[in-house]
Design an enzyme around this catalytic site. Sequence first.
Site, PDB file in Angstrom:
ATOM      1  N   ASN A 210       0.694  -1.528  -0.479  1.00  0.00           N
ATOM      2  CA  ASN A 210       0.162  -0.371  -0.238  1.00  0.00           C
ATOM      3  C   ASN A 210       0.899   1.142   0.213  1.00  0.00           C
ATOM      4  O   ASN A 210       2.414   1.199   0.102  1.00  0.00           O
ATOM      5  CB  ASN A 210      -0.473  -0.245   1.190  1.00  0.00           C
ATOM      6  CG  ASN A 210      -0.168  -0.015   2.116  1.00  0.00           C
ATOM      7  OD1 ASN A 210       1.127   0.941   2.704  1.00  0.00           O
ATOM      8  ND2 ASN A 210       0.179  -0.923   3.153  1.00  0.00           N
ATOM      9  N   ALA A 275       1.299   1.004  11.634  1.00  0.00           N
ATOM     10  CA  ALA A 275       2.125   0.785  10.314  1.00  0.00           C
ATOM     11  C   ALA A 275       0.497   0.272   9.588  1.00  0.00           C
ATOM     12  O   ALA A 275      -0.687   0.249  10.137  1.00  0.00           O
ATOM     13  CB  ALA A 275       2.225  -0.980  10.031  1.00  0.00           C
ATOM     14  N   LYS A 289       7.812 -17.004 -10.718  1.00  0.00           N
ATOM     15  CA  LYS A 289       7.539 -15.868 -11.296  1.00  0.00           C
ATOM     16  C   LYS A 289       6.246 -16.394 -12.368  1.00  0.00           C
ATOM     17  O   LYS A 289       6.798 -17.345 -12.741  1.00  0.00           O
ATOM     18  CB  LYS A 289       8.980 -15.809 -11.955  1.00  0.00           C
ATOM     19  CG  LYS A 289       7.447 -14.363 -12.730  1.00  0.00           C
ATOM     20  CD  LYS A 289       9.180 -13.238 -13.299  1.00  0.00           C
ATOM     21  CE  LYS A 289       8.384 -11.879 -14.031  1.00  0.00           C
ATOM     22  NZ  LYS A 289       9.066 -11.022 -15.016  1.00  0.00           N
TER      23      LYS A 289
HETATM   24  O1  C5P Z   1      -8.749  -2.628  10.228  1.00  0.00           O
HETATM   25  P1  C5P Z   1      -7.434  -1.585  10.287  1.00  0.00           P
HETATM   26  O2  C5P Z   1      -6.509  -2.208   9.014  1.00  0.00           O
HETATM   27  O3  C5P Z   1      -8.856  -0.267   9.256  1.00  0.00           O
HETATM   28  O4  C5P Z   1      -7.083  -1.396  11.097  1.00  0.00           O
HETATM   29  C1  C5P Z   1      -6.290  -0.018  11.486  1.00  0.00           C
HETATM   30  C2  C5P Z   1      -5.284  -0.111  12.362  1.00  0.00           C
HETATM   31  O5  C5P Z   1      -5.003  -1.538  13.072  1.00  0.00           O
HETATM   32  C3  C5P Z   1      -4.286   0.241  12.401  1.00  0.00           C
HETATM   33  O6  C5P Z   1      -3.364   1.073  13.818  1.00  0.00           O
HETATM   34  C4  C5P Z   1      -3.479  -0.913  11.928  1.00  0.00           C
HETATM   35  O7  C5P Z   1      -1.695  -0.928  12.240  1.00  0.00           O
HETATM   36  C5  C5P Z   1      -3.791  -2.429  13.012  1.00  0.00           C
HETATM   37  N1  C5P Z   1      -3.835  -3.278  12.032  1.00  0.00           N
HETATM   38  C6  C5P Z   1      -3.124  -4.001  12.544  1.00  0.00           C
HETATM   39  N2  C5P Z   1      -3.109  -5.718  12.129  1.00  0.00           N
HETATM   40  C7  C5P Z   1      -3.337  -5.496  10.567  1.00  0.00           C
HETATM   41  C8  C5P Z   1      -4.375  -4.584  10.325  1.00  0.00           C
HETATM   42  C9  C5P Z   1      -4.628  -3.941  11.238  1.00  0.00           C
HETATM   43  O8  C5P Z   1      -2.592  -3.995  13.334  1.00  0.00           O
HETATM   44  N3  C5P Z   1      -3.715  -6.981  10.339  1.00  0.00           N
END
Ligand code: C5P
Length: 397
Positions: A210, A275, A289
Amino acid sequence: MLSLTNKRIVIGVSGSIAAYKSPDIVRRLQDLGAEVKVILTDGGAKFITELALQSISQNKVHNNLWDKEAELSMGHIELAKWADAILIAPASANTIANISSGKACDLLTSVILASDAELLIAPAMNQQMYKSNALQDNLNTIKNRNVEIIDPEYGDQACGDIGQGRLASSSEIAEQVARKFTNNKLTGKKVLITLGATIEAIDPVRYISNHSSGKMGSALVDACIESGADVTCIYGNISTILNNRSNNISANSAEQMHTKVMQNIKNQDVFIACAAVSDYRVKNIAHDKIKKDNLDLTIELTPNKDILADVCKLEEKPICIGFAAETQNTIENAQKKLKNKACDAIILNDVSNDDFGFNSDENEVYFLSKNINQKIAKNSKYKVAKKIIKIFIKELL
Ligand code: C5P
């Protein structure tokens, strides 16, 4: 260790013979890691040339409030917003009087009024002028506004007098500026921060990721370190420089980041999940690949573990702050996340606005918790991070 890494300092040089020392002050600020821009008042320009200051600062010197061209490139409002701190060195009696009475009579005083940056003033003048009641009254007025005065030294003066009024040494001035960014509000606290984008491999060449640059997280690392915290930073793919005073651990995929967080979470007082973690990973990563052909290609995805939610479930859970990047019903969705993940606060990022957020140096966020719904207006990610940590210390610690 004092540092001005990533800090943007505006130095105002006003009309005092000590202005000849200002290039050296610029150098000392740069030695500590700062980027410096200079505002030279008309009085200052009688003692030091624009060219000298431009050569040393490696930036255009600003001097005219009414310059149409300067307003087009970086006008006084942008300069005011750009600065993390404004230092006036040397500060003449006239400039001090103007600041004390809130005047906006030239570029320097206008920038000061338009800025929320830290302000430091290093007076330099004849000892009798410095002693005068008017000057001392003005300094007291300014001190009461939380401005740092860097006291002049006692000694021989350019005019032949002996007394207090000599500009403080360049290195002392630079160190005072660096000290202004530090406090001990998080001394003794351990903070773990995740930042950047995770990378989910498709095959040995391609991946899913992303737009996160890690800049917001790295600004939070800086802000926590400046408040005295012991910071561990677990970072994914980033396009920013990390503070060398944090314990920096790299993690590529969401799975790796989850493992590294769990290995390091014990005894942490605070967890900040900044993150942008991939919600899904590729179920079967191809060993070789994937070759192009004319058929549709389907890649099956499987959900990743939620790091933040898992940390919030720990028996000895630290204070947890999450981020929510939303594009619609932003406040409502962020409130849901606060509840569902059982964290203590959510920082809401509206990523539908191209002016700030992902990849940008600026951000505008909301600090949301059970009792707080506070907007932090658009500003540099560093200033936004400082405000987040300030609210956190006041409301959650
Ligand atoms: O559910 P969503 O991804 O929108 O939530 C965002 C928050 O959750 C952020 O703080 C992100 O760092 C954390 N997050 C996480 N592990 C994931 C997905 C999101 O810690 N697998």
